[in-house]
Design a protein around this motif. Structure first.
Motif, PDB file in Angstrom:
ATOM      1  N   ALA A  57       0.852  -1.190   0.000  1.00 42.48           N
ATOM      2  CA  ALA A  57       0.000   0.000   0.000  1.00 42.48           C
ATOM      3  C   ALA A  57       0.883   1.234   0.000  1.00 42.48           C
ATOM      4  CB  ALA A  57      -0.925   0.005   1.217  1.00 42.48           C
ATOM      5  N   ASN A  58       0.342   2.322  -0.515  1.00 41.20           N
ATOM      6  CA  ASN A  58       1.107   3.562  -0.618  1.00 41.20           C
ATOM      7  C   ASN A  58       0.215   4.754  -0.258  1.00 41.20           C
ATOM      8  OD1 ASN A  58       3.070   5.468  -1.194  1.00 41.20           O
ATOM      9  ND2 ASN A  58       2.934   5.242  -3.414  1.00 41.20           N
ATOM     10  N   PRO A  59      -0.185   4.858   1.006  1.00 39.15           N
ATOM     11  CA  PRO A  59      -1.115   5.935   1.377  1.00 39.15           C
ATOM     12  C   PRO A  59      -0.552   7.340   1.213  1.00 39.15           C
ATOM     13  CG  PRO A  59      -0.373   4.703   3.320  1.00 39.15           C
ATOM     14  CD  PRO A  59       0.067   3.934   2.119  1.00 39.15           C
ATOM     15  N   MET A  60       0.751   7.500   1.112  1.00 41.34           N
ATOM     16  CA  MET A  60       1.298   8.829   0.833  1.00 41.34           C
ATOM     17  C   MET A  60       0.823   9.319  -0.534  1.00 41.34           C
ATOM     18  SD  MET A  60       3.193  10.364   3.158  1.00 41.34           S
ATOM     19  CE  MET A  60       4.360  11.420   2.287  1.00 41.34           C
ATOM     20  N   ALA A  61       0.592   8.403  -1.468  1.00 43.78           N
ATOM     21  CA  ALA A  61       0.105   8.768  -2.797  1.00 43.78           C
ATOM     22  C   ALA A  61      -1.405   8.644  -2.901  1.00 43.78           C
ATOM     23  CB  ALA A  61       0.768   7.898  -3.862  1.00 43.78           C
ATOM     24  N   SER A  62      -1.982   7.645  -2.240  1.00 43.68           N
ATOM     25  CA  SER A  62      -3.410   7.356  -2.417  1.00 43.68           C
ATOM     26  C   SER A  62      -4.306   8.086  -1.429  1.00 43.68           C
ATOM     27  CB  SER A  62      -3.646   5.849  -2.266  1.00 43.68           C
ATOM     28  OG  SER A  62      -3.443   5.444  -0.914  1.00 43.68           O
ATOM     29  N   ARG A  80       8.635  -1.910  -4.413  1.00 42.81           N
ATOM     30  CA  ARG A  80       9.156  -0.615  -4.829  1.00 42.81           C
ATOM     31  C   ARG A  80       9.339   0.263  -3.596  1.00 42.81           C
ATOM     32  NH1 ARG A  80       7.054   4.519  -6.709  1.00 42.81           N
ATOM     33  NH2 ARG A  80       4.890   3.865  -6.359  1.00 42.81           N
ATOM     34  N   ARG A  81      10.373   1.090  -3.602  1.00 48.71           N
ATOM     35  CA  ARG A  81      10.540   2.067  -2.533  1.00 48.71           C
ATOM     36  C   ARG A  81       9.591   3.223  -2.835  1.00 48.71           C
ATOM     37  NH1 ARG A  81      15.547   2.533  -2.878  1.00 48.71           N
ATOM     38  NH2 ARG A  81      16.173   1.044  -1.277  1.00 48.71           N
ATOM     39  N   THR A  82       8.370   3.083  -2.368  1.00 48.04           N
ATOM     40  CA  THR A  82       7.305   4.028  -2.663  1.00 48.04           C
ATOM     41  C   THR A  82       7.473   5.302  -1.844  1.00 48.04           C
ATOM     42  OG1 THR A  82       5.907   3.157  -0.912  1.00 48.04           O
ATOM     43  CG2 THR A  82       5.713   2.111  -3.081  1.00 48.04           C
ATOM     44  N   THR A 124       9.812   3.910   8.958  1.00 43.47           N
ATOM     45  CA  THR A 124      10.880   3.533   9.876  1.00 43.47           C
ATOM     46  C   THR A 124      11.797   2.503   9.234  1.00 43.47           C
ATOM     47  OG1 THR A 124       9.254   3.841  11.657  1.00 43.47           O
ATOM     48  CG2 THR A 124      11.343   2.783  12.239  1.00 43.47           C
ATOM     49  N   GLU A 125      11.176   1.565   8.515  1.00 38.85           N
ATOM     50  CA  GLU A 125      11.959   0.597   7.761  1.00 38.85           C
ATOM     51  C   GLU A 125      11.144   0.105   6.575  1.00 38.85           C
ATOM     52  OE1 GLU A 125      12.015  -3.641   9.557  1.00 38.85           O
ATOM     53  OE2 GLU A 125      11.989  -2.318  11.324  1.00 38.85           O
ATOM     54  N   HIS A 126      11.873  -0.306   5.532  1.00 41.78           N
ATOM     55  CA  HIS A 126      11.245  -0.808   4.318  1.00 41.78           C
ATOM     56  C   HIS A 126      11.949  -2.082   3.889  1.00 41.78           C
ATOM     57  CE1 HIS A 126      11.399  -0.864  -0.277  1.00 41.78           C
ATOM     58  NE2 HIS A 126      10.205  -1.290   0.036  1.00 41.78           N
ATOM     59  N   HIS A 127      11.169  -3.076   3.470  1.00 38.94           N
ATOM     60  CA  HIS A 127      11.709  -4.331   2.969  1.00 38.94           C
ATOM     61  C   HIS A 127      11.174  -4.586   1.568  1.00 38.94           C
ATOM     62  CE1 HIS A 127      13.180  -5.604   6.972  1.00 38.94           C
ATOM     63  NE2 HIS A 127      12.109  -4.953   7.413  1.00 38.94           N
ATOM     64  N   PHE A 128      12.073  -4.825   0.615  1.00 39.50           N
ATOM     65  CA  PHE A 128      11.645  -5.262  -0.707  1.00 39.50           C
ATOM     66  C   PHE A 128      11.035  -6.662  -0.599  1.00 39.50           C
ATOM     67  CE2 PHE A 128      14.999  -2.326  -2.546  1.00 39.50           C
ATOM     68  CZ  PHE A 128      14.078  -1.471  -3.151  1.00 39.50           C
ATOM     69  N   VAL A 129       9.949  -6.886  -1.321  1.00 38.20           N
ATOM     70  CA  VAL A 129       9.326  -8.206  -1.361  1.00 38.20           C
ATOM     71  C   VAL A 129       8.949  -8.504  -2.804  1.00 38.20           C
ATOM     72  CG1 VAL A 129       7.072  -7.224  -0.774  1.00 38.20           C
ATOM     73  CG2 VAL A 129       7.478  -9.667  -0.416  1.00 38.20           C
ATOM     74  N   ARG A 130       9.264  -9.678  -3.260  1.00 36.78           N
ATOM     75  CA  ARG A 130       8.990 -10.066  -4.644  1.00 36.78           C
ATOM     76  C   ARG A 130       7.485  -9.988  -4.928  1.00 36.78           C
ATOM     77  NH1 ARG A 130       8.044 -15.103  -7.302  1.00 36.78           N
ATOM     78  NH2 ARG A 130       8.955 -15.179  -9.408  1.00 36.78           N
ATOM     79  N   GLY A 150       2.366  -2.208 -11.040  1.00 36.68           N
ATOM     80  CA  GLY A 150       1.873  -0.872 -11.343  1.00 36.68           C
ATOM     81  C   GLY A 150       2.398   0.139 -10.341  1.00 36.68           C
ATOM     82  N   ARG A 151       1.945   1.371 -10.502  1.00 38.10           N
ATOM     83  CA  ARG A 151       2.223   2.404  -9.496  1.00 38.10           C
ATOM     84  C   ARG A 151       1.277   3.567  -9.744  1.00 38.10           C
ATOM     85  NH1 ARG A 151       6.593   3.221 -13.131  1.00 38.10           N
ATOM     86  NH2 ARG A 151       6.795   5.398 -13.840  1.00 38.10           N
ATOM     87  N   ARG A 152       1.113   4.374  -8.708  1.00 42.88           N
ATOM     88  CA  ARG A 152       0.245   5.535  -8.791  1.00 42.88           C
ATOM     89  C   ARG A 152       0.980   6.749  -8.261  1.00 42.88           C
ATOM     90  NH1 ARG A 152      -5.771   3.690  -8.901  1.00 42.88           N
ATOM     91  NH2 ARG A 152      -5.508   1.482  -9.252  1.00 42.88           N
ATOM     92  N   HIS A 153       0.480   7.897  -8.635  1.00 40.20           N
ATOM     93  CA  HIS A 153       1.057   9.162  -8.200  1.00 40.20           C
ATOM     94  C   HIS A 153      -0.063   9.992  -7.600  1.00 40.20           C
ATOM     95  CE1 HIS A 153       2.971  13.153  -8.499  1.00 40.20           C
ATOM     96  NE2 HIS A 153       4.122  12.503  -8.517  1.00 40.20           N
ATOM     97  N   GLN A 154       0.294  10.863  -6.671  1.00 39.71           N
ATOM     98  CA  GLN A 154      -0.720  11.672  -6.000  1.00 39.71           C
ATOM     99  C   GLN A 154      -1.498  12.546  -6.969  1.00 39.71           C
ATOM    100  OE1 GLN A 154       0.414  14.933  -3.278  1.00 39.71           O
ATOM    101  NE2 GLN A 154      -0.608  13.768  -1.668  1.00 39.71           N
TER     102      GLN A 154
END
Length: 714
Positions: free
Chosen positions: A182-187, A217-219, A226-232, A592-596
């Motif tokens: 999820a990417n609530p900074m954009a959504s 993705r580093r969204t 605080t921390e981010h982990h890449f996941v396939r 995919g990806r989204r932008h604000q």
């Protein structure tokens, strides 16, 4: 066609409005001068959005003023392709004739209906659009739900008894917020109405809380975490199930008395170890264990999974695992955990929106199950193309653009051209509506009253707000609910096999009352003491307080007021997950990806939202580029099982190795009616997504699509 003019006023006037373009439903303060909007800013007195506004909210006036927005019905001449403006009565009759003719000749399922995302953001669509769909009684009903959040709604139905009884993260009080896909900074939140997420995230960290993100993705959200982990892509289920396995192995997994079935869950996840998760996902086993233990040890915690985990082949398993993690750590129905809302109009508890069901019927060609009376939209193209009883011969789209937003859109584009008849309710001539014989345009958000029936049910705080129309509807325009009323009544009147007179009178009564009147009646019959009069007296909204703990088991909509902790549909699907082969070395997976500044597929005609650095590039890790002898900034060819697109590539370490990313909602070159959008570069990711890749719910697996990336020949 120029926008309608309004009577001039002598001095600036401020009115309160609402941005209902996305789920955040931010309150707006709008300045009018001489009848024109000259300023839009966030309303600081709104108890939910607290002054926040994103670029889309400011651009809401651009949609209203867009000279290419349709304001009168238009008809297409099939022989010439020319569009002509016509009157409303003629348009209503043409559409009713086309729909009724298909039903009379071939049966009710000969009409297909597609409901786009904007419907849930419009009060009139919620009160009257559903009535139109029910009046037509076709099983060929589709919506954006099955390319988005269907696993969430299905698991809410299976576990809690209602498709919209969704646990909402109590972000304002949690100590540990685990965000998966999820990417609530954009959504601005999704199935979690959370305006001003940036400030809420800052508040979380200021009080010592943690924000942990799992994403390929580093969204924008991952960057502030605080921390981010890449996941396939597509492997989230392995990680979530392994976290559950750790909690059971540690002996800390518990469940309340109204959630029986803990032993069945323990047995189901026993073989999904952190080591297997690491091999499938790329997240080290020791990190999986740490994530699980820190979640369980936090004073309060919540797991939130969204579109990245909904839109792959195990979306339902993921959403089940998210719910179970919140339950077995004691964080369901608890402050700072996953909680249920108490809205002024309780569409769940009062049955205003149905509980939902699954598998009551199946699609004609592939046998895919319906959910809540809708078939997976991945089946739409084949239901149009395949002859036989129940073939879709006429189509009605309601504020949607499935050519850009559903799998294998290029093929669907071709299929729509072969329909006997098509009509659309939409404000634009777009990639989908260009195939319509008639387009009926409704008013826009600033011209109609609004009360949010759904997203106040999904909000991080209990509030209520009624917003009268900021601007008068232009002369000769129609609201969406008025369009739906006419289409329902006129089509039913033309059917050879009409409903009984009693049912027709009930339909007329239901479709004649205005949405505002219906809101007034629903509030009066509620128990919160909120009335339309009180809301009009408090236009910024009424604060009903934070989410309340202790609503369970009474709030559950299951017949026995118990949570089904181990739904058979999900437990049975674990065998399919376990059989997934190990990742292929060198394989590329598309996400995919989204932008604000993007709003799905429809706001690229607003120039203030498309300015700045291009956002359409394929993102690719430098190592993956080098392995293919490709160069950053050049045009490459991306190929999947169903299609290929050519697009510029950008090297970035913000995507993990083996992952490439394209944005959703681009690819307007074939757009005949939105000249600004047609100039926005980019391709449609859904010319690559595959309608045969589905979750068990029927949701499209748009994430993790296998692709190749190569130099463009020649």
């Amino acid at each position: 066609m120029p926008p309608p003019t309004n009577a001039p006023s002598s001095a600036p006037v401020k009115k309160l409005g609402v941005c209902n373009l996305c789920e955040a439903i931010c309150g707006l303060e709008i300045t009018l001068e001489a009848g024109a909007v000259t300023g839009v800013r966030g309303n600081p007195d709104d108890p939910l959005s607290r002054g926040h506004v994103c670029p889309k909210g400011v651009a809401i006036v651009d949609v209203y003023a867009d000279p290419e927005r349709l304001r009168r019905p238009v008809r297409r001449d099939r022989s010439t392709g020319e569009w002509t403006e016509i009157g409303w009565d003629e348009a209503f009759d043409l559409v009713a004739d086309g729909l009724a003719s298909a039903i009379n000749a071939h049966g009710r399922d000969a009409v297909g209906i597609y409901l786009g995302n904007p419907n849930v953001h419009s009060l009139g669509s919620m009160t009257h659009g559903i009535g139109l769909v029910k009046a037509l009684r076709t099983r060929n009903t589709y919506s954006a739900t099955s390319v988005d959040q269907l696993p969430h709604q299905l698991l809410a139905h299976l576990m809690f008894g209602h498709q919209l009884l969704l646990p909402i993260p109590d972000i304002d009080r949690t100590d540990h917020f685990l965000v998966v896909g999820a990417n609530p900074m954009a959504s601005n939140g999704s199935l979690m109405t959370v305006p001003d997420f940036p400030q809420r995230a800052r508040d979380l960290k200021r009080r010592g809380g943690r924000l942990v993100v799992l994403d390929p993705r580093r969204t924008e959200t991952a960057r502030i975490a605080t921390e981010h982990h890449f996941v396939r892509p597509g492997s989230d289920a392995w990680v979530l199930l392994a976290m559950l396995q750790v909690l059971f192995a540690d002996g800390v997994a518990t469940a309340p008395a109204h959630a029986p079935g803990l032993e069945a869950v323990e047995a189901a996840v026993a073989d999904f170890t952190p080591e297997r998760a690491a091999a499938m996902s790329g997240v080290p086993a020791e990190e999986v264990r740490r994530l699980a233990r820190e979640l369980a040890a936090a004073e309060s915690a919540v797991v939130y999974g969204r579109v990245g985990v909904s839109t792959h082949e195990f979306g339902s398993v993921c959403q089940w695992a998210v719910n179970v993690l919140n339950i077995v750590t004691g964080n369901l129905d608890r402050e700072g955990g996953a909680m249920f809302t108490s809205p002024a109009i309780d569409v769940v508890g009062r049955g205003i929106i149905g509980r939902g069901h699954h598998g009551a019927w199946r699609s004609r060609v592939r046998g895919l199950p319906e959910t809540a009376s809708e078939l997976p939209v991945s089946a739409l193209r084949e239901e149009i193309e395949t002859p036989g009883e129940g073939q879709v011969r006429a189509m009605l789209t309601l504020s949607g653009n499935p050519v850009l937003s559903t799998p294998d859109g290029a093929r669907l584009d071709e299929s729509l051209a072969g329909l006997d008849f098509m009509a659309a309710v939409d404000i634009y001539l777009n990639e989908t509506t260009r195939h319509a014989d008639v387009i009926l345009p409704p008013t826009t958000a600033l011209e109609r009253d609004h009360y949010d029936l759904v997203f106040q049910t999904l909000a991080v705080r209990n509030t209520a707000r009624f917003t009268p129309a900021v601007l008068p509807a232009g002369p000769g325009t129609r609201h969406d609910w008025q369009i739906y009323r006419e289409l329902a009544l006129r089509t039913v009147a033309r059917l050879d096999r009409r409903p009984s007179r009693r049912k027709r009178l009930a339909l007329r009564a239901r479709m004649t009352a205005s949405p505002t009147r219906l809101v007034q009646l629903l509030l009066l019959s509620g128990r919160t003491g909120v009335t339309l009069r009180k809301l009009r007296a408090s236009p910024a909204g009424i604060d009903l307080g934070p989410l309340r703990a202790g609503l369970l088991p009474e709030r559950l909509q299951t017949r026995d007021h118990r949570i089904d902790l181990a739904p058979a549909l999900v437990i049975d699907d674990l065998a399919r997950l376990a059989a997934v082969p190990a990742p292929v070395e060198g394989e590329l997976l598309l996400i995919g990806r989204r932008h604000q500044k993007d709003c799905n597929a429809w706001m690229h005609n607003v120039e203030r939202l498309t300015r700045g650095r291009p956002r359409h590039h394929l993102l690719m890790h430098p190592d993956d580029l080098a392995a293919r002898a490709l160069v950053d900034g050049t045009t490459v060819r991306v190929t999947s099982r169903v299609g290929a697109v050519d697009v510029e590539v950008s090297a970035t370490e913000d995507v993990m190795r083996g992952v490439v990313s394209l944005p959703h909602g681009y690819g307007h070159a074939r757009n005949p009616g939105m000249s600004a959008a047609a100039q926005v570069p980019g391709v449609s990711i859904n010319d690559l997504t595959d309608p045969e890749r589905l979750d068990v719910s029927g949701n499209a697996a748009l994430s993790g699509v296998p692709v190749t990336v190569s130099a463009v020949p020649g």
